[in-house]
Scaffold this motif. Structure first.
Motif, PDB file in Angstrom:
ATOM      1  N   ALA A 366       0.826  -1.214   0.000  1.00  0.00           N
ATOM      2  CA  ALA A 366       0.000   0.000   0.000  1.00  0.00           C
ATOM      3  C   ALA A 366       0.853   1.253   0.000  1.00  0.00           C
ATOM      4  N   GLU A 367       2.066   1.151   0.526  1.00  0.00           N
ATOM      5  CA  GLU A 367       2.917   2.347   0.574  1.00  0.00           C
ATOM      6  C   GLU A 367       4.258   2.146  -0.127  1.00  0.00           C
ATOM      7  N   CYS A 368       4.372   1.091  -0.941  1.00  0.00           N
ATOM      8  CA  CYS A 368       5.621   0.846  -1.676  1.00  0.00           C
ATOM      9  C   CYS A 368       5.613   1.555  -3.023  1.00  0.00           C
ATOM     10  N   VAL A 369       6.763   2.045  -3.415  1.00  0.00           N
ATOM     11  CA  VAL A 369       6.952   2.518  -4.787  1.00  0.00           C
ATOM     12  C   VAL A 369       7.755   1.464  -5.530  1.00  0.00           C
ATOM     13  N   HIS A 370       7.500   1.324  -6.833  1.00  0.00           N
ATOM     14  CA  HIS A 370       8.101   0.238  -7.604  1.00  0.00           C
ATOM     15  C   HIS A 370       8.882   0.718  -8.822  1.00  0.00           C
ATOM     16  N   ALA A 371       8.871   2.013  -9.083  1.00  0.00           N
ATOM     17  CA  ALA A 371       9.500   2.518 -10.306  1.00  0.00           C
ATOM     18  C   ALA A 371      10.987   2.215 -10.363  1.00  0.00           C
ATOM     19  N   LEU A 388      -1.925   3.801  -0.883  1.00  0.00           N
ATOM     20  CA  LEU A 388      -2.271   4.516   0.345  1.00  0.00           C
ATOM     21  C   LEU A 388      -2.508   5.997   0.059  1.00  0.00           C
ATOM     22  N   MET A 389      -1.598   6.594  -0.707  1.00  0.00           N
ATOM     23  CA  MET A 389      -1.761   8.010  -1.042  1.00  0.00           C
ATOM     24  C   MET A 389      -2.985   8.231  -1.918  1.00  0.00           C
ATOM     25  N   PHE A 464      -6.796  -4.827   2.122  1.00  0.00           N
ATOM     26  CA  PHE A 464      -5.451  -5.403   2.120  1.00  0.00           C
ATOM     27  C   PHE A 464      -4.800  -5.120   0.777  1.00  0.00           C
ATOM     28  N   VAL A 465      -3.562  -4.628   0.794  1.00  0.00           N
ATOM     29  CA  VAL A 465      -2.804  -4.374  -0.440  1.00  0.00           C
ATOM     30  C   VAL A 465      -1.473  -5.103  -0.331  1.00  0.00           C
ATOM     31  N   GLY A 466      -1.367  -6.230  -1.016  1.00  0.00           N
ATOM     32  CA  GLY A 466      -0.142  -7.036  -0.973  1.00  0.00           C
ATOM     33  C   GLY A 466       0.347  -7.353  -2.364  1.00  0.00           C
ATOM     34  N   GLY A 467       0.923  -8.553  -2.515  1.00  0.00           N
ATOM     35  CA  GLY A 467       1.391  -8.985  -3.828  1.00  0.00           C
ATOM     36  C   GLY A 467       2.885  -9.153  -3.918  1.00  0.00           C
ATOM     37  N   LEU A 468       3.453  -8.679  -5.005  1.00  0.00           N
ATOM     38  CA  LEU A 468       4.873  -8.864  -5.298  1.00  0.00           C
ATOM     39  C   LEU A 468       5.583  -7.518  -5.334  1.00  0.00           C
ATOM     40  N   ASN A 469       6.878  -7.571  -5.576  1.00  0.00           N
ATOM     41  CA  ASN A 469       7.698  -6.378  -5.764  1.00  0.00           C
ATOM     42  C   ASN A 469       8.855  -6.775  -6.670  1.00  0.00           C
TER      43      ASN A 469
END
Length: 706
Positions: A366-371, A388-389, A464-469
């Protein structure tokens, strides 16, 4: 082949450009010519200043123009002028099933590449998703060749409107990261031609792609970047491709083979530029009479013609720009249509903005950036809106939003660790990445789960905000299975146990196993690495400002062994990988052999309902179209994608039970509104059923063609 006036004019133009290039070629020394066919910096070749020939400048893509590096090292320059628009990944774009958005994405990328002073953008990637475990799947469109090429062609056309060359990659059969430099692909001719090559063929014949990148792997015993079969027999002779072929970085292994092949430019990851196979070693062999200078002349001629097509040596070249509000708007449009609603029992979604007064958001993504991850697809984004934002912005302060991470990673990577590329040619170029058990992290996750579950029991609305990175979706890595990392399954089960209405949302580039909790979950949403506006787009879908219209461009298996590459083929194989599944890739395998997926190819729900009526088969100008009425019979405006699959009435053993051969997305239909949709059906349809539906397993009508 029937030529029209446009073909004739194009042919005349090509001949004129080649004549000019050959005149310029005669003025070049051998050393100058050699400088033009290999990297003189990490991302550019040598120019010839005395003749006004510029270097050819390249940049990674396709999610945006990559940041600037020092000419001779993988250290970022570190200025502020290389922040760019972060576009949704190709998997997200494919989920839109929208050709126009593909073209607009290409236009944004082309304009930003030109604005950054680039000549070649290294994308799009059109490799087929043979296995859900390939680490670069997020860079690719689909498991299906038709969907891939239908989006890749307008994408390439959009890029090249800006006097920038797209570079379609990786040619060919590059479907894994494990031992990617040395693995030899063994695939039968039918599967090669009908599954793995169509997107490249259409890139050449329909999109007029200016450059092609060769792959790392071997095919039929030859490294792809110096392959006689791929580059000469198929690409040059059979397809008539007369533009530039660029190696992947470090994919050349032999001076003589590369020089005598149809490869034009050798690039690599090391800074010993004069020692590249097509640098001084080639010059020496030519001077000794071991290799003809004519092979270099042909490569240089093609490069010069490319430069002329891009107006690199005249004053009429288009100027670009980057980070514009319009580009951000386009990124947002793609992100909105990429969200896939997988499940929505009891109409839990959309949330009501007016009724939600307290919302608990759980999950690190929810609060991760992936760029800034994923390998060469990494982007220095101007910004990236997290889920989240996005949710908090949409709610505007009128609801209490509490966030808890719920889980933690096993290890944290340095945010600006760019040195991976220096060692990217070691250990075969990639592997299946396994993570060691981290006792401290497991203990921390247990604490976080307990905290999240306790809070979820007290909140009416839980997301819920999950998954991969990009520890899992990344160049150089394949996954070992489809399991959710970081003990997310345990967390999801505990959340559902205390709050059955918890909305399960994922961010990622590849499918994950859901079997341990899916029956208990009422609502599941899939969001990809959706670019700089991804969080805003997801929030709009969750709260009903946008009705979801994304459709899966790949099969979401129950487990990876339900995929043909693992069930009857090999992945990742050893020194060789045998594509024993042949034509049965993705849904072709599951549908033919009745293996139930978790969510099928083409699946995607809406907040409204669409009625299909009055299907007919019509012919226009010798082409076949399926037409039908699509009516929005629900209460919310939305878009629907009509999919057409062909099924042979006299199916052979090697033939899938059905194959996608057409699709069309409707406009935004208001409640009660009807649109007559016309879908062009590719290929021969004699003795075939035309299956019209909303997904590969939601077929509404069947039309027999005789």
């Amino acid at each position: 082949m029937k030529w029209n006036s446009a073909d004739y004019m194009r042919g005349e133009r090509e001949m004129e450009l080649r004549k000019q290039a050959e005149e310029l070629l005669r003025k070049l020394t051998l050393e100058e010519k050699i400088g033009m066919i290999h990297g003189a910096q990490l991302f550019q070749t040598a120019g010839v200043e005395r003749l006004g020939i510029p270097p050819l400048k390249m940049s990674d893509g396709p999610m945006g123009v990559r940041q600037e590096f020092l000419p001779c090292g993988w250290q970022p320059v570190g200025r502020s002028d290389d922040y760019v628009t972060y576009l949704p990944c190709n998997s997200a774009l494919a989920s839109t099933w929208n050709r126009e958005l593909a073209k607009e994405t290409g236009r944004v990328l082309g304009e930003e590449a030109r604005g950054r002073g680039k000549d070649v953008i290294l994308g799009p990637g059109v490799n087929i998703k043979r296995s859900p475990l390939c680490g670069r799947n997020f860079e690719y469109f689909s498991e299906d060749p038709y969907l891939t090429k239908e989006l890749a062609v307008p994408y390439i056309q959009g890029v090249q409107e800006w006097d920038v060359a797209a570079c379609v990659k990786h040619f060919a059969a590059n479907n894994q990261e494990t031992e990617r430099l040395w693995v030899d692909v063994e695939v039968d001719e039918q599967a090669l031609r009908e599954i793995y090559l169509p997107a490249f063929y259409d890139a050449v014949k329909k999109a007029g792609v200016h450059t092609i990148m060769g792959a790392y792997n071997l095919l039929k015993g030859e490294h792809c970047c110096q392959s006689e079969y791929l580059l000469n027999d198929i690409l040059r002779k059979e397809w008539g491709y007369d533009s530039v072929v660029i190696s992947d970085w470090g994919a050349v292994h032999d001076t003589e083979k590369a020089a005598n092949s149809q490869l034009d430019i050798e690039m690599s990851v090391t800074d010993n530029f004069d020692e590249y196979f097509m640098a001084n070693p080639l010059k020496e062999k030519i001077e000794k009479g071991e290799i003809s200078e004519a092979v270099v002349d042909e490569k240089v001629t093609r490069i010069l013609v490319l430069m002329m097509k891009l107006h690199m040596m005249d004053s009429s070249r288009k100027s670009g720009t980057y980070n514009t509000p319009e580009h951000r708007r386009k990124a947002m449009e793609v992100a909105r249509e990429s969200v896939v609603l997988l499940k929505n029992e009891e109409n839990i979604l959309p949330f009501s903005k007016e009724k939600v007064k307290k919302l608990l958001i759980v999950g690190e993504n929810a609060e991760c950036v992936h760029a800034n991850g994923g390998g060469s697809a990494e982007i220095k984004a101007l910004y990236e809106i997290t889920p989240l934002m996005g949710v908090k912005t949409l709610l505007g302060g009128n609801a209490e939003v509490k966030f808890v991470p719920g889980y933690v990673r096993d290890e944290k990577k340095e945010e600006s660790d760019m040195s991976w590329q220096e060692s990217s040619l070691e250990n075969g170029g990639g592997s299946a990445k396994e993570f060691a058990v981290n006792v401290e992290a497991e203990k921390k996750r247990e604490e976080l789960r307990n905290e999240a579950a306790e809070l979820a029991s007290r909140y009416e609305h839980v997301l819920f905000v999950g998954g991969l990175n990009h520890e899992y979706d990344s160049e150089g890595n394949d996954r070992v299975d489809m399991k959710l990392p970081y003990e997310q399954d345990k967390l999801i089960e505990e959340l559902l146990a205390v709050n059955p209405n918890t909305v399960i949302t994922f961010v990622g580039g590849s499918p994950v196993e859901m079997g341990s909790w899916l029956e208990k979950a009422k609502t599941v949403v899939w969001s990809w690495y959706a670019g700089m506006e991804g969080g805003n787009a997801l929030a709009e879908v969750l709260f009903g400002a946008v009705t979801p219209s994304g459709k899966l461009p790949e099969t979401f298996y129950k487990k990876h062994t339900d995929c043909s590459a693992h069930a009857i083929g090999e992945f990742p194989g050893g020194s060789k990988v045998h594509y024993a599944e042949g034509m049965f890739v993705g849904y072709r395998y599951n549908d033919t052999f009745q293996i139930e997926p978790e969510f099928c190819f083409g699946h995607g729900l809406s907040y409204t309902t669409f009625l299909y009526e009055n299907p007919v088969l019509v012919q226009k100008n010798g082409l076949n179209y399926v037409e039908c009425n699509v009516t929005n019979i629900g209460t919310t405006a939305g878009k629907e994608t009509v999919q057409v699959y062909t099924a042979s009435m006299e199916k052979k053993e090697t033939e899938p039970v059905q194959e996608l051969k057409g699709f069309e997305k409707t406009k935004l239909l208001l409640p009660g509104e009807c649109q007559r949709v016309s879908v062009l059906v590719e290929g021969m349809i004699e003795k075939k059923n035309l299956r019209i539906g909303s997904s590969s397993r939601d077929i509404r009508f069947v039309i027999e063609s005789r």
